[in-house]
Design an enzyme around this catalytic site. Structure first.
Site, PDB file in Angstrom:
ATOM      1  N   GLU A 161       1.209  -0.776   0.250  1.00  0.00           N
ATOM      2  CA  GLU A 161       0.184  -0.358   0.216  1.00  0.00           C
ATOM      3  C   GLU A 161       0.590   1.526  -0.435  1.00  0.00           C
ATOM      4  OE1 GLU A 161      -0.933  -2.332   1.966  1.00  0.00           O
ATOM      5  OE2 GLU A 161      -2.564  -3.105   1.243  1.00  0.00           O
TER       6      GLU A 161
ATOM      7  N   HIS B 133     -11.180  -4.012   9.307  1.00  0.00           N
ATOM      8  CA  HIS B 133     -11.224  -3.448   8.309  1.00  0.00           C
ATOM      9  C   HIS B 133     -12.714  -2.961   8.015  1.00  0.00           C
ATOM     10  CE1 HIS B 133      -9.184  -7.106   6.634  1.00  0.00           C
ATOM     11  NE2 HIS B 133      -9.434  -6.887   5.612  1.00  0.00           N
TER      12      HIS B 133
END
Lengths: 382, 335
Positions: free
Chosen positions: B60, B129
């Site tokens: 990322e 998440h």
């Protein structure tokens, strides 16, 4: 150190220019250190003294249109690309005529017009950005190469592994150069990296390694030149380890308790600036008096840089909010509670420093318009 | 006008901008062959090819950094991160680099980068998440922060984001991807940043809803009207930077009451910030303290009954609005 072969000298004018630039960097850094001690410069100050051959040898392997991106130890990288020492010194002084108008300081030097892409304070932060620059070159079918330098300490950051993998996967034209100056701040190489043969650290990521003697401008130039041309032709990244040493502390705030005076003295025997001066003297490229002239010219230029920096005003308080955002048609203001629309509008105007960035965009647009959409394709499929 | 889902509206925006501007390039994990974890980018690889729709390794921080470098040198990258929690891995590139480069280099470089990502609870994805972290990005000068809650805004704001010269944090919501709505046709139908949407007009209390909570606020407003005779004005700021504070203040000056609804954590949240701004600038217009309805101050739990009470629902919003009138109803909600 390295088993580098004897390297031949470039043409005399070029050889002399390398020595001049190395000397300019050395004198600039020494003076910056003095100015820091006199509190003319704030914050942290990281000097490149000892690393001049690495800087000049690698940067002179680039074409003008190639990109160079560096770290927080980057005054020399700006100078080697041609940024006037006046503007670099003024940046260290926090003045309005600094190359970043006093916004960045020593750790964040930048010169878009000379394709020196900074100047980054976060260890390893510049690697992904280098890959992105190379992606833009590749995407638009230009054969520019990006040279990305970072320290041995950065080879332990996540971005090192992530970026080398991605650059190899996407076949991006990046020359990664780890400037191994033997220390990540105060932690020696053998105490911070399980693998000390740093050129090998890219192997498992698909990036072949090379090594150069970073104390020798000729060897550095020869190795980096070969790497740059290989990368330009093959569109695959390489990793170069430049073996060098910084003679000063990590920053000015470094008591250097982690190394001995003997060790520093031993490395100073190989000081890259006088060493190269002697090579040129022995080869008859320069004589004693021209060596003295080169040094005097560098000193005079640095004197002028300090005078310029001292004469440059501090940025106006009214400029505090300038350039937080680029204001435009679809988004015209009030970005923060302190910045009203009127104030933002007043801060906009056409800033000449935007020109270089615009130029890059325009080049890209024309390349795309001309249908140069890849030539050798971007390699996304590969 | 065409009716489409939020995810389709986002996909349409990407498709139109890819067609319109050769410099637009998409990068992200599984956005190509897989079609996107939430299918936003489905079909784009086939239409535009691997040069422009690029599957990335799971890296990322580097993906965002590649976007920063490419944006600095002329591309218009749109990076997709699979959820907002993963953006925490990229915080260095987002904050230290994307947000600061224009300023720290004295205006010499621009970073026209979009980082898209979904947030939000409701799918039992647990503590890594499910969060709503817009407040973390809101704090950073140099970033623009968009939180669209309707398909029309999703499309019009994403197009604005791609055309803007600044780094934009574009926060979608997992529970909104399937929501349908009317979306204006036309590739230049942009939604300007910094202009709040008044989702429902009303004169009794102002309810500001962030991201999905704009929809929760609308449902609460309907209940307030039907069951309590209270007409709430519902405002969706749409962007948190720039913030259309003027529209919110004008509403509060008419209604004299305000409730702020967000899914994120209470401390240092969007509502905390907004309540402070309203307190500073409209104190004399308030008939009651500003009420905040927020997510619970916990990592998001997995178990369904716990997850359900860890983020706001309509009854808590109704209760908070009633509180501004000195009335209270039991809700059983966690705060």
């Amino acid at each position: 150190m390295t088993d580098s072969p004897q390297r031949s000298l470039p043409p005399p004018d070029q050889a002399r220019e390398w020595l001049e630039t190395m000397t300019l960097i050395r004198r600039f850094e020494e003076r910056a250190g003095e100015m820091y001690a006199r509190a003319k410069i704030g914050g942290f100050l990281h000097l490149s003294i000892g690393e001049e051959a690495t800087i000049v040898g690698s940067a002179r392997a680039l074409r003008e249109e190639d990109y160079l991106i560096s770290t927080y130890r980057s005054h020399g990288h700006a100078l080697v690309r041609g940024t006037p020492p006046e503007n670099v010194m003024a940046e260290l002084f926090g003045r309005v005529d600094g190359c970043c108008h006093g916004r960045g300081g020593s750790m964040h030097i930048f010169d878009a017009s000379r394709r020196f892409m900074g100047g980054y304070g976060i260890v390893g932060g510049n690697l992904p950005i280098a890959a992105g620059i190379a992606l833009a070159s590749d995407y638009s079918g230009r054969d520019e190469v990006t040279l990305c330098t970072f320290g041995d300490g950065a080879s332990n950051q996540g971005t090192f592994g992530e970026t080398l993998n991605l650059a190899a996967l996407w076949r991006l034209p990046v020359v990664f150069m780890v400037t191994n100056n033997q220390f990540g701040m105060g932690t020696s190489l053998s105490r911070h990296s399980a693998v000390t043969d740093l050129r090998r650290k890219g192997e498992s990521l698909g990036v072949p390694g090379m090594r150069c003697d970073g104390m020798d401008v000729l060897d550095t130039h020869a190795v980096v030149s070969a790497a740059v041309e290989q990368v330009r032709a093959e569109r695959r990244p390489v990793l170069i380890e430049a073996i060098t040493y910084r003679f000063r502390g990590h920053s000015m705030a470094d008591p250097e308790s982690y190394r001995s005076k003997d060790e520093v003295a031993a490395w100073r025997e190989r000081d890259p600036v006088p060493s190269f001066g002697k090579v040129l003297l022995d080869a008859g490229v320069v004589d004693e008096s021209s060596l003295a002239e080169i040094d005097a010219a560098a000193m005079a230029r640095i004197d002028a840089a300090v005078t310029f920096a001292e004469g440059s005003p501090f940025p106006d308080a009214g400029s505090l909010y300038d350039d937080v955002y680029v204001l435009g048609e679809s988004s015209r203001g009030w970005y923060s509670v302190e910045t009203t629309e009127e104030r933002s509008a007043g801060a906009e105007g056409e800033d000449p420093t935007h020109a270089a960035n615009d130029e890059i965009s325009q080049q890209l647009t024309s390349a795309l318009a001309a249908g140069e959409d890849g030539g050798e394709p971007s390699g996304a499929a590969g | 006008m065409a009716e489409m889902r939020y995810r389709e509206a986002l996909g349409a925006a990407l498709r139109e901008e890819l067609r319109r501007d050769e410099r637009v390039v998409l990068m992200g994990e599984d956005i190509g062959v897989f079609g996107g974890a939430f299918k936003v980018t489905e079909g784009l690889l086939d239409e535009f090819g691997e040069k422009r729709v690029r599957d990335t390794p799971i890296s990322e921080n580097t993906i965002v950094g590649v976007g920063v470098g490419a944006a600095m040198t002329g591309l218009r990258p749109v990076v997709e991160l699979m959820t907002i929690n993963f953006a925490l891995l990229a915080f260095d590139q987002i904050v230290n680099h994307a947000a600061h480069i224009h300023y720290m280099f004295g205006g010499q470089a621009r970073v026209p980068l979009v980082v898209r990502m979904p947030q939000g609870a409701g799918h039992q994805l647990g503590p890594t998440h499910s969060h709503c972290l817009e407040a973390m990005f809101l704090q950073v000068p140099g970033l623009l922060v968009a939180v669209p809650s309707t398909p029309a805004d999703a499309k019009g704001m994403l197009k604005t984001a791609i055309r803007d010269e600044n780094p934009v944090i574009f926060i979608e919501h997992e529970s909104l991807y399937g929501v349908r709505g009317e979306v204006p046709d036309g590739e230049d139908e942009l939604v300007r940043f910094g202009v709040a949407r008044i989702a429902r007009e009303g004169s009794d209390v102002t309810i500001v809803g962030i991201s999905r909570m704009a929809q929760t606020a609308e449902r609460a407003a309907a209940t307030l009207s039907a069951e309590h005779g209270i007409e709430a004005e519902v405002i969706d700021p749409r962007t948190l930077r720039p913030l259309d504070l003027d529209t919110i203040l004008a509403s509060v000056r008419r209604t004299n009451r305000c409730v702020i609804v967000e899914e994120g954590w209470p401390h240092g949240g969007v509502g905390a910030n907004l309540a402070a701004l309203i307190g500073e600038q409209a104190f004399d217009d308030l008939d009651a303290p500003v009420q905040r309805v927020t997510g619970a101050d916990v990592p998001m739990p997995y178990s369904k009954p716990l997850e359900d009470i860890a983020y706001p629902h309509e009854p808590q919003v109704v209760a908070a609005a009633l509180t501004t009138f000195g009335r209270s109803v039991p809700t059983g909600a966690a705060r």
